[in-house]
Design a protein around this motif. Sequence first.
Motif, PDB file in Angstrom:
ATOM      1  N   LYS A   1       0.822  -1.293  -0.119  1.00  0.00           N
ATOM      2  CA  LYS A   1      -0.098   0.123   0.080  1.00  0.00           C
ATOM      3  C   LYS A   1       1.014   1.376  -0.068  1.00  0.00           C
ATOM      4  CE  LYS A   1      -4.321  -1.791   2.424  1.00  0.00           C
ATOM      5  NZ  LYS A   1      -4.860  -1.697   3.657  1.00  0.00           N
ATOM      6  N   ARG A   2       1.909   1.324   0.796  1.00  0.00           N
ATOM      7  CA  ARG A   2       2.781   2.306   0.740  1.00  0.00           C
ATOM      8  C   ARG A   2       3.446   2.499  -0.434  1.00  0.00           C
ATOM      9  NH1 ARG A   2       4.187   0.578   6.454  1.00  0.00           N
ATOM     10  NH2 ARG A   2       6.107  -0.117   5.709  1.00  0.00           N
ATOM     11  N   THR A   3       4.027   1.281  -1.092  1.00  0.00           N
ATOM     12  CA  THR A   3       4.454   1.589  -2.203  1.00  0.00           C
ATOM     13  C   THR A   3       3.835   2.367  -3.419  1.00  0.00           C
ATOM     14  OG1 THR A   3       5.748  -0.549  -1.900  1.00  0.00           O
ATOM     15  CG2 THR A   3       5.451   0.225  -4.099  1.00  0.00           C
ATOM     16  N   HIS A   4       2.367   1.952  -3.493  1.00  0.00           N
ATOM     17  CA  HIS A   4       1.436   2.320  -4.573  1.00  0.00           C
ATOM     18  C   HIS A   4       1.073   3.655  -3.965  1.00  0.00           C
ATOM     19  CE1 HIS A   4       0.413  -1.350  -6.831  1.00  0.00           C
ATOM     20  NE2 HIS A   4       0.388  -1.836  -5.662  1.00  0.00           N
TER      21      HIS A   4
ATOM     22  N   CYS B   1      19.452   0.945  -4.925  1.00  0.00           N
ATOM     23  CA  CYS B   1      18.664   1.929  -5.748  1.00  0.00           C
ATOM     24  C   CYS B   1      17.626   1.147  -6.565  1.00  0.00           C
ATOM     25  CB  CYS B   1      19.319   2.678  -6.740  1.00  0.00           C
ATOM     26  SG  CYS B   1      18.496   4.215  -7.257  1.00  0.00           S
ATOM     27  N   THR B   2      16.538   0.557  -5.941  1.00  0.00           N
ATOM     28  CA  THR B   2      15.391  -0.180  -6.780  1.00  0.00           C
ATOM     29  C   THR B   2      14.484   1.227  -7.334  1.00  0.00           C
ATOM     30  OG1 THR B   2      13.852  -0.180  -4.626  1.00  0.00           O
ATOM     31  CG2 THR B   2      15.607  -2.281  -5.366  1.00  0.00           C
ATOM     32  N   ARG B   3      13.472   0.592  -7.871  1.00  0.00           N
ATOM     33  CA  ARG B   3      12.435   1.765  -8.694  1.00  0.00           C
ATOM     34  C   ARG B   3      11.678   2.333  -7.503  1.00  0.00           C
ATOM     35  NH1 ARG B   3       9.476  -1.342 -13.325  1.00  0.00           N
ATOM     36  NH2 ARG B   3       9.723  -2.902 -11.657  1.00  0.00           N
ATOM     37  N   ALA B   4      11.264   1.453  -6.404  1.00  0.00           N
ATOM     38  CA  ALA B   4      10.358   2.027  -5.254  1.00  0.00           C
ATOM     39  C   ALA B   4      11.263   3.042  -4.455  1.00  0.00           C
ATOM     40  CB  ALA B   4      10.014   0.925  -4.295  1.00  0.00           C
TER      41      ALA B   4
ATOM     42  N   ARG C   1      17.498   2.564   6.840  1.00  0.00           N
ATOM     43  CA  ARG C   1      16.271   2.225   6.470  1.00  0.00           C
ATOM     44  C   ARG C   1      15.776   3.914   6.397  1.00  0.00           C
ATOM     45  NH1 ARG C   1      12.823  -1.896   5.921  1.00  0.00           N
ATOM     46  NH2 ARG C   1      14.195  -3.157   7.161  1.00  0.00           N
ATOM     47  N   LEU C   2      15.091   4.243   5.275  1.00  0.00           N
ATOM     48  CA  LEU C   2      14.557   5.347   5.075  1.00  0.00           C
ATOM     49  C   LEU C   2      12.953   5.133   5.287  1.00  0.00           C
ATOM     50  CD1 LEU C   2      16.232   7.374   2.356  1.00  0.00           C
ATOM     51  CD2 LEU C   2      16.485   7.633   4.701  1.00  0.00           C
ATOM     52  N   VAL C   3      12.565   4.175   4.335  1.00  0.00           N
ATOM     53  CA  VAL C   3      10.997   3.867   4.377  1.00  0.00           C
ATOM     54  C   VAL C   3      11.053   2.390   4.311  1.00  0.00           C
ATOM     55  CG1 VAL C   3       8.845   3.999   3.390  1.00  0.00           C
ATOM     56  CG2 VAL C   3      10.259   6.039   3.589  1.00  0.00           C
ATOM     57  N   ASP C   4      10.313   1.642   5.008  1.00  0.00           N
ATOM     58  CA  ASP C   4      10.249  -0.040   4.744  1.00  0.00           C
ATOM     59  C   ASP C   4       9.273  -0.122   3.947  1.00  0.00           C
ATOM     60  OD1 ASP C   4      10.382  -2.623   5.002  1.00  0.00           O
ATOM     61  OD2 ASP C   4       9.962  -2.703   6.987  1.00  0.00           O
ATOM     62  N   LEU C   5       9.408  -0.574   2.683  1.00  0.00           N
ATOM     63  CA  LEU C   5       8.402  -0.936   1.708  1.00  0.00           C
ATOM     64  C   LEU C   5       8.104  -2.418   1.509  1.00  0.00           C
ATOM     65  CD1 LEU C   5       9.729   1.613  -1.133  1.00  0.00           C
ATOM     66  CD2 LEU C   5       7.574   1.962   0.702  1.00  0.00           C
ATOM     67  N   SER C   6       8.817  -3.136   2.276  1.00  0.00           N
ATOM     68  CA  SER C   6       8.334  -4.676   2.164  1.00  0.00           C
ATOM     69  C   SER C   6       9.082  -5.395   3.350  1.00  0.00           C
ATOM     70  CB  SER C   6       8.993  -5.170   1.089  1.00  0.00           C
ATOM     71  OG  SER C   6       8.852  -6.559   1.110  1.00  0.00           O
ATOM     72  N   ARG C   7       8.363  -6.203   4.121  1.00  0.00           N
ATOM     73  CA  ARG C   7       8.895  -6.855   5.182  1.00  0.00           C
ATOM     74  C   ARG C   7       9.463  -8.314   4.723  1.00  0.00           C
ATOM     75  NH1 ARG C   7       3.962  -5.848   9.454  1.00  0.00           N
ATOM     76  NH2 ARG C   7       4.157  -3.571   9.459  1.00  0.00           N
ATOM     77  N   THR C   8       9.277  -8.785   3.290  1.00  0.00           N
ATOM     78  CA  THR C   8       9.452  -9.994   3.057  1.00  0.00           C
ATOM     79  C   THR C   8      10.752 -10.014   2.104  1.00  0.00           C
ATOM     80  OG1 THR C   8       8.140  -9.781   0.981  1.00  0.00           O
ATOM     81  CG2 THR C   8       6.917 -10.898   3.094  1.00  0.00           C
TER      82      THR C   8
END
Length: 392
Positions: free
Chosen positions: A6-9, A108-111, A375-382
Amino acid sequence: MREPQKRTHLVYTVLALQIFGVVAFAAAWNALDFHIYWEGGRVVTDGARLYREQLVAHWFTNTPFMAALFSPVSHIPLTVARIGWELASVGAFAWSCGSALRLGGFACTRARLAVVVAAGLFLQPMWQSIFLGQINPFLLALVLADVRMVAAGRRWAGVGVGVAAAIKLTPGIFVVMLLLAGRIRAAAVSAGTFVACGLLGFLVAPKASRVYWSGTFLDTSRVGADYISNQSPFGAAARLLGGPDHVGGWYPVVPLVLGAAGMAVAVAWARRDEWLGAAAVTGTTGLLVSPISWAHHWVWVVPALLFLVRDGRRRWAAGAYLLFCLSPLWWMPRVHGFDGTNTLVANCYLLSGLAFVAYMAWRLRQRTTPAEPRRLVDLSRTRPEHALVPQP
């Protein structure tokens, strides 16, 4: 949908809305500085007119080489050219953010890149660059991409800095940093590229080039040096003393001292192979030594913020980010002389730049290297590769 998704979107949605807003704005608003560039490209071959006459009621203050680059652009209808320019500005800024992330050791991923770009577009120097149609995002992209090439020891490292300096003189300070840092080949390539671009400007516009290089490039009277947007030491001195004419012959000592101090700090970081820090300090020092450092020139806050985050100073980075988003200097547009706290607010970019260089100098005294990217923003826990920065 999981919370990280949801945060990524949400980030992608915000970025898409920002880009849509840029396009709509570019279609409706005649960005002043881009219009001047466009007109400069139109008259660059018309004798010395480029510097003898005002374009769109303002002087063209950049190099003949830059005007030559805009010559083909001037054949495109102004509105179409402006929309393309503003979209390219966002692309250049995204490239800058990617380069800064990689220089700092951040994955540096897209997200991750989308997070930094979306956040960066809220910074006043960046959105004002878009508002004016300024060239700053392109200069930032050229220089940071080139610094990455220097760090990697690439053969043609230095070309980007040379082109940026040929467009607008202030990036030339990076040539000095490379030379003092022992990157002789890169410094030579930068200097050679600068000279080659300058010669190209002479070939395209010989009369305009003679006028520019005979002293026009030093003339600060063509702009309002004491205007609140000028966040250089000279601008602050002009406001404090009642105008540029009241700044005495002592002033040249100020940029010399600040330049020497800033270069010493930047070179020390470069010799540690900490190129994000070296680039951030060099860019900031360029703003401190230039007599004109408009608020929209302070796009160098981006690598500085990323360094502070990387160094574990997240609260400081958050405070600086808020400062450059709110840009309180505009709340004090007519502060002249010393007016206590109001004077400090009116010169907040300048003070933050001085504070950053001082912090970077103090940080050199520490025996530890900068912290691992945090970590700046955690976009995934997996999957760790989807986090904004890798975990130690």
